[in-house]
Design a protein around this motif. Structure first.
Motif, PDB file in Angstrom:
ATOM      1  N   GLY A  91       0.679  -1.159  -0.053  1.00  0.00           N
ATOM      2  CA  GLY A  91      -0.131   0.052   0.063  1.00  0.00           C
ATOM      3  C   GLY A  91       0.728   1.532  -0.105  1.00  0.00           C
ATOM      4  N   THR A  92       2.031   1.323   0.455  1.00  0.00           N
ATOM      5  CA  THR A  92       2.832   2.288   0.469  1.00  0.00           C
ATOM      6  C   THR A  92       3.534   2.728  -1.025  1.00  0.00           C
ATOM      7  OG1 THR A  92       4.648   1.189   1.542  1.00  0.00           O
ATOM      8  CG2 THR A  92       3.266   2.581   2.883  1.00  0.00           C
ATOM      9  N   ALA A  93       3.820   3.823  -1.348  1.00  0.00           N
ATOM     10  CA  ALA A  93       4.392   4.096  -2.599  1.00  0.00           C
ATOM     11  C   ALA A  93       5.573   3.322  -2.984  1.00  0.00           C
ATOM     12  CB  ALA A  93       4.829   5.799  -2.465  1.00  0.00           C
ATOM     13  N   VAL A  94       5.731   3.446  -4.272  1.00  0.00           N
ATOM     14  CA  VAL A  94       6.818   2.546  -5.073  1.00  0.00           C
ATOM     15  C   VAL A  94       7.900   3.740  -5.081  1.00  0.00           C
ATOM     16  CG1 VAL A  94       7.602   1.392  -7.103  1.00  0.00           C
ATOM     17  CG2 VAL A  94       5.503   0.911  -5.992  1.00  0.00           C
ATOM     18  N   GLN A  95       8.897   3.896  -4.400  1.00  0.00           N
ATOM     19  CA  GLN A  95       9.824   4.840  -4.365  1.00  0.00           C
ATOM     20  C   GLN A  95      11.081   4.232  -3.616  1.00  0.00           C
ATOM     21  OE1 GLN A  95       7.810   7.632  -2.163  1.00  0.00           O
ATOM     22  NE2 GLN A  95       9.128   7.582  -0.545  1.00  0.00           N
ATOM     23  N   GLN A  96      12.263   4.796  -4.164  1.00  0.00           N
ATOM     24  CA  GLN A  96      13.611   4.043  -3.658  1.00  0.00           C
ATOM     25  C   GLN A  96      13.773   4.057  -2.104  1.00  0.00           C
ATOM     26  OE1 GLN A  96      17.504   5.289  -5.392  1.00  0.00           O
ATOM     27  NE2 GLN A  96      16.638   5.143  -7.574  1.00  0.00           N
ATOM     28  N   THR A  97      13.211   5.139  -1.520  1.00  0.00           N
ATOM     29  CA  THR A  97      13.330   5.229  -0.153  1.00  0.00           C
ATOM     30  C   THR A  97      12.395   4.268   0.452  1.00  0.00           C
ATOM     31  OG1 THR A  97      11.836   7.027   0.120  1.00  0.00           O
ATOM     32  CG2 THR A  97      14.012   7.571   0.166  1.00  0.00           C
ATOM     33  N   ASN A  98      11.782   3.522  -0.128  1.00  0.00           N
ATOM     34  CA  ASN A  98      10.720   2.403   0.515  1.00  0.00           C
ATOM     35  C   ASN A  98      11.253   0.873   0.207  1.00  0.00           C
ATOM     36  OD1 ASN A  98       8.949   4.260   1.576  1.00  0.00           O
ATOM     37  ND2 ASN A  98       7.476   4.066   0.072  1.00  0.00           N
ATOM     38  N   CYS A  99      12.351   0.943  -0.530  1.00  0.00           N
ATOM     39  CA  CYS A  99      13.069  -0.299  -0.898  1.00  0.00           C
ATOM     40  C   CYS A  99      14.086  -0.762   0.057  1.00  0.00           C
ATOM     41  CB  CYS A  99      13.842  -0.067  -2.266  1.00  0.00           C
ATOM     42  SG  CYS A  99      12.684   0.265  -3.820  1.00  0.00           S
ATOM     43  N   HIS A 100      13.653  -2.259   0.215  1.00  0.00           N
ATOM     44  CA  HIS A 100      14.794  -2.776   1.435  1.00  0.00           C
ATOM     45  C   HIS A 100      16.036  -3.294   0.631  1.00  0.00           C
ATOM     46  CE1 HIS A 100      10.752  -4.181   3.598  1.00  0.00           C
ATOM     47  NE2 HIS A 100      10.490  -3.450   2.613  1.00  0.00           N
ATOM     48  N   PRO A 101      16.993  -3.694   1.356  1.00  0.00           N
ATOM     49  CA  PRO A 101      17.247  -3.421   2.768  1.00  0.00           C
ATOM     50  C   PRO A 101      17.492  -2.317   3.349  1.00  0.00           C
ATOM     51  CG  PRO A 101      19.352  -4.339   1.889  1.00  0.00           C
ATOM     52  CD  PRO A 101      18.340  -4.301   0.513  1.00  0.00           C
ATOM     53  N   PHE A 102      17.047  -1.879   4.461  1.00  0.00           N
ATOM     54  CA  PHE A 102      17.312  -0.522   5.057  1.00  0.00           C
ATOM     55  C   PHE A 102      18.499  -0.606   5.942  1.00  0.00           C
ATOM     56  CE2 PHE A 102      12.793  -1.401   4.759  1.00  0.00           C
ATOM     57  CZ  PHE A 102      12.354  -0.006   4.015  1.00  0.00           C
ATOM     58  N   ARG A 103      19.405   0.460   6.035  1.00  0.00           N
ATOM     59  CA  ARG A 103      20.627   0.686   6.463  1.00  0.00           C
ATOM     60  C   ARG A 103      20.462   1.605   7.750  1.00  0.00           C
ATOM     61  NH1 ARG A 103      24.952   2.630   2.405  1.00  0.00           N
ATOM     62  NH2 ARG A 103      23.825   4.421   2.588  1.00  0.00           N
ATOM     63  N   HIS A 104      21.457   1.357   8.755  1.00  0.00           N
ATOM     64  CA  HIS A 104      21.601   2.184   9.878  1.00  0.00           C
ATOM     65  C   HIS A 104      23.122   1.739  10.482  1.00  0.00           C
ATOM     66  CE1 HIS A 104      21.506   4.737  13.482  1.00  0.00           C
ATOM     67  NE2 HIS A 104      21.827   3.533  14.107  1.00  0.00           N
ATOM     68  N   GLY A 105      23.979   2.737  10.101  1.00  0.00           N
ATOM     69  CA  GLY A 105      25.410   2.409  10.463  1.00  0.00           C
ATOM     70  C   GLY A 105      25.882   1.129   9.733  1.00  0.00           C
ATOM     71  N   ARG A 106      26.317   0.008  10.451  1.00  0.00           N
ATOM     72  CA  ARG A 106      26.805  -1.108   9.949  1.00  0.00           C
ATOM     73  C   ARG A 106      25.525  -2.132   9.834  1.00  0.00           C
ATOM     74  NH1 ARG A 106      31.311  -3.252   9.198  1.00  0.00           N
ATOM     75  NH2 ARG A 106      30.404  -5.638   9.659  1.00  0.00           N
ATOM     76  N   TRP A 107      24.313  -1.698  10.380  1.00  0.00           N
ATOM     77  CA  TRP A 107      23.293  -2.625  10.296  1.00  0.00           C
ATOM     78  C   TRP A 107      22.228  -2.603   8.791  1.00  0.00           C
ATOM     79  CZ3 TRP A 107      21.896  -5.991  13.985  1.00  0.00           C
ATOM     80  CH2 TRP A 107      22.633  -6.084  15.346  1.00  0.00           C
ATOM     81  N   LEU A 108      21.926  -3.772   8.592  1.00  0.00           N
ATOM     82  CA  LEU A 108      21.024  -3.891   7.483  1.00  0.00           C
ATOM     83  C   LEU A 108      19.663  -4.860   8.062  1.00  0.00           C
ATOM     84  CD1 LEU A 108      23.115  -5.032   4.460  1.00  0.00           C
ATOM     85  CD2 LEU A 108      22.011  -2.813   4.587  1.00  0.00           C
ATOM     86  N   TRP A 109      18.350  -4.227   7.370  1.00  0.00           N
ATOM     87  CA  TRP A 109      17.282  -4.895   7.870  1.00  0.00           C
ATOM     88  C   TRP A 109      16.258  -5.015   6.665  1.00  0.00           C
ATOM     89  CZ3 TRP A 109      14.733  -5.588  12.770  1.00  0.00           C
ATOM     90  CH2 TRP A 109      13.249  -5.793  12.803  1.00  0.00           C
ATOM     91  N   MET A 110      15.701  -6.391   6.388  1.00  0.00           N
ATOM     92  CA  MET A 110      14.476  -6.358   5.330  1.00  0.00           C
ATOM     93  C   MET A 110      13.720  -7.298   6.191  1.00  0.00           C
ATOM     94  SD  MET A 110      16.769  -8.583   2.729  1.00  0.00           S
ATOM     95  CE  MET A 110      17.681 -10.254   3.644  1.00  0.00           C
ATOM     96  N   HIS A 111      12.188  -7.020   5.495  1.00  0.00           N
ATOM     97  CA  HIS A 111      11.134  -7.533   6.137  1.00  0.00           C
ATOM     98  C   HIS A 111      10.230  -8.038   4.958  1.00  0.00           C
ATOM     99  CE1 HIS A 111       6.992  -6.205   7.902  1.00  0.00           C
ATOM    100  NE2 HIS A 111       7.150  -7.515   8.258  1.00  0.00           N
ATOM    101  N   ASN A 112       9.530  -9.447   5.027  1.00  0.00           N
ATOM    102  CA  ASN A 112       8.480  -9.682   4.281  1.00  0.00           C
ATOM    103  C   ASN A 112       7.296  -9.778   5.159  1.00  0.00           C
ATOM    104  OD1 ASN A 112       6.789 -11.142   2.676  1.00  0.00           O
ATOM    105  ND2 ASN A 112       7.326 -13.001   3.087  1.00  0.00           N
ATOM    106  N   GLY A 113       6.216  -9.151   5.003  1.00  0.00           N
ATOM    107  CA  GLY A 113       5.087  -9.036   5.788  1.00  0.00           C
ATOM    108  C   GLY A 113       4.305  -7.825   5.899  1.00  0.00           C
ATOM    109  N   ALA A 114       3.710  -7.361   6.722  1.00  0.00           N
ATOM    110  CA  ALA A 114       2.969  -6.320   6.850  1.00  0.00           C
ATOM    111  C   ALA A 114       2.631  -6.097   8.325  1.00  0.00           C
ATOM    112  CB  ALA A 114       1.794  -5.926   5.941  1.00  0.00           C
ATOM    113  N   ILE A 115       2.574  -4.666   8.778  1.00  0.00           N
ATOM    114  CA  ILE A 115       1.707  -4.338  10.156  1.00  0.00           C
ATOM    115  C   ILE A 115       0.077  -4.058   9.469  1.00  0.00           C
ATOM    116  CG2 ILE A 115       1.433  -2.406  11.644  1.00  0.00           C
ATOM    117  CD1 ILE A 115       4.423  -2.192  11.705  1.00  0.00           C
ATOM    118  N   ALA A 116      -0.610  -4.931   9.991  1.00  0.00           N
ATOM    119  CA  ALA A 116      -1.903  -4.612   9.704  1.00  0.00           C
ATOM    120  C   ALA A 116      -2.522  -3.082   9.751  1.00  0.00           C
ATOM    121  CB  ALA A 116      -2.884  -5.862  10.284  1.00  0.00           C
TER     122      ALA A 116
END
Length: 277
Positions: A91-116
């Motif tokens: 439901g959220t926009a198709v844009q680069q900032t919404n693409c995974h993986p997300f990064r913070h410092g040395r950390w990466l994060w990616m998710h399959n699923g949703a918050i209902a």
């Protein structure tokens, strides 16, 4: 939903993970076998650890099967730890900032699923993010907000505990707003040394997640398979769905589980949310 893979082991070309397997992530972007949607064409991303302290990332809003730059990059870049994700927006926009993986410092994060009912819960959840972290949120997805909640709750010190506390908050917030099953998730996160993967849903019917079998075992079973002899003993893959049909190569990660991969070792732990008392 989405599809993703997390690789660790000897350095491999990105194309060996993204293009060459029979059921590669690029193939899954058009023909997913186990996903909610067959097509995952709302952008993709790759994160990898190389010469620098922080991981590199490449994001695009193009479908993975249609991005020539990804194909070119993948034929030349190699890494020993890779996160890759193909997106099907909830439901959220198709844009680069919404693409995974997300990064913070040395950390990466990616998710399959949703918050209902994310729009209903979003304000309350955003207010729970540490103000020092809030300015780093670039996109509008539930997945990125989930990442920053985990960071707020101590991801860098205690990944399983932080994710449990973040999920607990999401469930409490959802149920306060009348949402019966607030979260559906398979998540992977890494600091570049260890990978943590989680499979959980409020409903108890989580999206698919698999881990690869020990490479040495597969070499005994398939002595003539050249791919297996190129990988190091500690090579491991965690995937939303198997990359091929090699018998015995994949084991399902159980429901409500945290998988920890460090070097050639793997540990499975039960996972449940931590709710505020």
């Amino acid at each position: 939903m989405c599809r993703w893979l997390a690789y660790s082991g000897s350095p491999v070309l990105l194309e060996d993970l993204l293009y060459k397997p029979e059921n590669s992530l690029v193939v899954q972007s058009r023909h997913s076998r186990l996903g909610v949607e067959t097509i995952n064409g709302d952008g993709f991303g790759v994160g990898w650890y190389g010469a620098l302290e922080t991981p590199g990332i490449y994001h695009s809003t193009e479908p993975a099967w249609n991005d020539r730059n990804l194909q070119e990059l993948s034929a030349h870049a190699a890494a020993g730890r890779v996160f890759a994700h193909i997106r099907a927006s909830t439901g959220t926009a198709v844009q680069q900032t919404n693409c995974h993986p997300f990064r913070h410092g040395r950390w990466l994060w990616m998710h399959n699923g949703a918050i209902a009912d994310f729009k209903l819960l979003k304000r309350d959840l955003i207010l729970a993010v540490d103000p020092a972290l809030y300015t780093e949120i670039e996109g509008s997805t539930d997945s990125e907000l989930f990442f920053f909640l985990a960071l707020t709750f101590g991801l860098e010190e205690d990944p399983p505990g932080a994710v449990a506390r973040a999920v607990g908050l999401i469930e409490e917030t959802g149920r306060r707003h009348g949402v019966q099953y607030p979260i559906q998730m398979t998540v992977a996160t890494t600091d570049g040394t260890t990978t943590w993967a989680f499979r959980y849903s409020s409903e108890g019917r989580s999206r698919s997640l698999f881990r690869s079998t020990d490479v040495s075992t597969l070499r005994i079973q398939y002595p003539d398979n050249p791919v297996l002899h190129k990988l190091s003993e500690d090579a491991r893959l965690v995937v939303s769905e198997p990359l091929g049909d090699l018998h015995g190569a994949w084991r399902e990660v159980p429901e409500s589980t945290c998988l920890v991969v460090q070097g050639g070792s793997e540990e499975l732990h039960g996972f449940s949310p931590t709710h505020a008392r």
